[in-house]
Design a protein around this motif. Structure first.
Motif, PDB file in Angstrom:
ATOM      1  N   CYS A 189      -6.960  -2.426   0.010  1.00  0.00           N
ATOM      2  CA  CYS A 189      -5.562  -2.520  -0.277  1.00  0.00           C
ATOM      3  C   CYS A 189      -5.082  -3.876   0.753  1.00  0.00           C
ATOM      4  CB  CYS A 189      -4.672  -1.371  -0.293  1.00  0.00           C
ATOM      5  SG  CYS A 189      -3.161  -1.525  -0.338  1.00  0.00           S
ATOM      6  N   PRO A 190      -4.376  -4.700   0.081  1.00  0.00           N
ATOM      7  CA  PRO A 190      -4.040  -5.839   1.227  1.00  0.00           C
ATOM      8  C   PRO A 190      -2.614  -5.244   1.874  1.00  0.00           C
ATOM      9  CG  PRO A 190      -4.061  -6.743  -1.225  1.00  0.00           C
ATOM     10  CD  PRO A 190      -4.571  -4.954  -1.231  1.00  0.00           C
ATOM     11  N   LYS A 191      -1.956  -4.292   1.133  1.00  0.00           N
ATOM     12  CA  LYS A 191      -0.618  -3.909   1.850  1.00  0.00           C
ATOM     13  C   LYS A 191      -0.864  -3.015   3.057  1.00  0.00           C
ATOM     14  CE  LYS A 191       3.748  -2.110   0.332  1.00  0.00           C
ATOM     15  NZ  LYS A 191       4.264  -1.496  -0.920  1.00  0.00           N
ATOM     16  N   CYS A 236       0.684  -5.831  -2.547  1.00  0.00           N
ATOM     17  CA  CYS A 236      -0.439  -5.470  -3.288  1.00  0.00           C
ATOM     18  C   CYS A 236       0.008  -4.971  -4.553  1.00  0.00           C
ATOM     19  CB  CYS A 236      -0.969  -4.247  -2.395  1.00  0.00           C
ATOM     20  SG  CYS A 236      -2.261  -3.400  -3.473  1.00  0.00           S
ATOM     21  N   CYS A 272      -0.602  -1.403  -5.745  1.00  0.00           N
ATOM     22  CA  CYS A 272       0.431  -0.411  -5.126  1.00  0.00           C
ATOM     23  C   CYS A 272       1.560  -0.190  -5.936  1.00  0.00           C
ATOM     24  CB  CYS A 272       0.547  -0.615  -3.669  1.00  0.00           C
ATOM     25  SG  CYS A 272      -0.325  -0.264  -2.393  1.00  0.00           S
ATOM     26  N   HIS A 322      -8.153   1.088  -3.121  1.00  0.00           N
ATOM     27  CA  HIS A 322      -7.898   1.519  -4.523  1.00  0.00           C
ATOM     28  C   HIS A 322      -9.178   1.570  -5.227  1.00  0.00           C
ATOM     29  CE1 HIS A 322      -3.902   0.723  -4.148  1.00  0.00           C
ATOM     30  NE2 HIS A 322      -3.770  -0.208  -3.562  1.00  0.00           N
TER      31      HIS A 322
END
Ligand SMILES: [Zn+2]
Length: 257
Positions: free
Chosen positions: A66-68, A75, A78, A55
């Motif tokens: 982004c963790p997702k 996230c 997101c 991001h």
């Protein structure tokens, strides 16, 4: 022994910037304007073209992993960007949609390389965009080239980096494999095994943030947005205008090829 002022300066800068003085930065490589020959190095897992999701435009933060998309975790950015987008669609609000787009996750690609003529500097990590990524995959899948990373039968690639002088246009990367294959290492390059063993795990070069940390970065960003809006009497609800020009330039550079 006298203190090394240059090293102290680097440590102070790194500390202020929140980065560490470890090896991570030594790997970072950016092409220079014009032509340069690189050799992409093979990785143990057989995939030297690594994909990561970031991001940008979250205040002054550099790209946030982004963790997702990278790790399958929650996230907040997101979620927030999606909500903003839905609001924009429901209210037919172009500004909201624009702001949402800025926060959507973006892909960057990374490969370990050596730069020809600068082999003694060791392994570098090159970051590139989608166009270059697809070009590279195209070469690998083209039987005329095949595995360009093979230490014995691979191929150097000439990278042309064109920085246009016109405002609003982005640097352009053009990739062209050498006409003939070549070995990765000759005597001048040094010990091939050592070179290959020094390839970093690219994921480890990024600062991985937890779901909670990402939430906190977003919260900070949104609250600073709100207070700067009050000061400047801006009415745009989720304006990201306080990102500095330099950040914007960098984001543009990172997001475009
Ligand atoms: Zn995300």
């Amino acid at each position: 022994m006298a203190i090394n002022l240059e090293a102290m300066r680097a440590k102070l800068n790194a500390s202020k910037n929140g980065t560490s003085t470890n090896k991570k930065n030594d790997f970072r490589w950016r092409p220079s304007e014009g032509d340069q020959a690189i050799r992409i190095l093979p990785t143990e897992d057989g995939d030297p073209f690594k994909e990561f999701h970031f991001h940008y435009n979250v205040g002054k933060n550099p790209g946030i992993l982004c963790p997702k998309k990278n790790h399958g975790e929650e996230c907040a950015i997101c979620d927030f960007a999606s909500k903003l987008w839905r609001d924009g669609v429901e209210n037919d609000d172009a500004t909201l949609k624009q702001e949402a787009k800025k926060l959507f996750v973006r892909k960057r690609y990374y490969s370990p390389i050596i730069v020809r003529g600068k082999e003694t500097e060791g392994v570098k990590v090159w970051s590139y965009g989608k166009t270059a990524y697809e070009t590279l995959l195209g070469y690998v899948l083209d039987p005329d080239y095949g595995d360009v990373t093979d230490p014995e039968t691979g191929t150097d690639i000439v990278l042309n980096y064109d920085i246009p002088g016109t405002p609003g246009s982005f640097p352009k990367t053009t990739l062209k494999p050498r006409r003939r294959p070549s070995i990765l290492c000759d005597e001048a390059v040094g010990n091939c095994d050592e070179l290959l063993e020094s390839i970093p795990e690219i994921g480890g070069l990024f600062d991985r943030k937890t779901t909670e940390e990402v939430q906190a970065l977003l919260d900070d960003f949104l609250s600073s947005e709100t207070s700067s809006e009050k000061r400047s009497s801006e009415t745009t609800k989720y304006s990201t205008k306080n990102a500095s020009g330099i950040d914007e330039q960098f984001d543009k550079f990172m997001n475009n090829e």
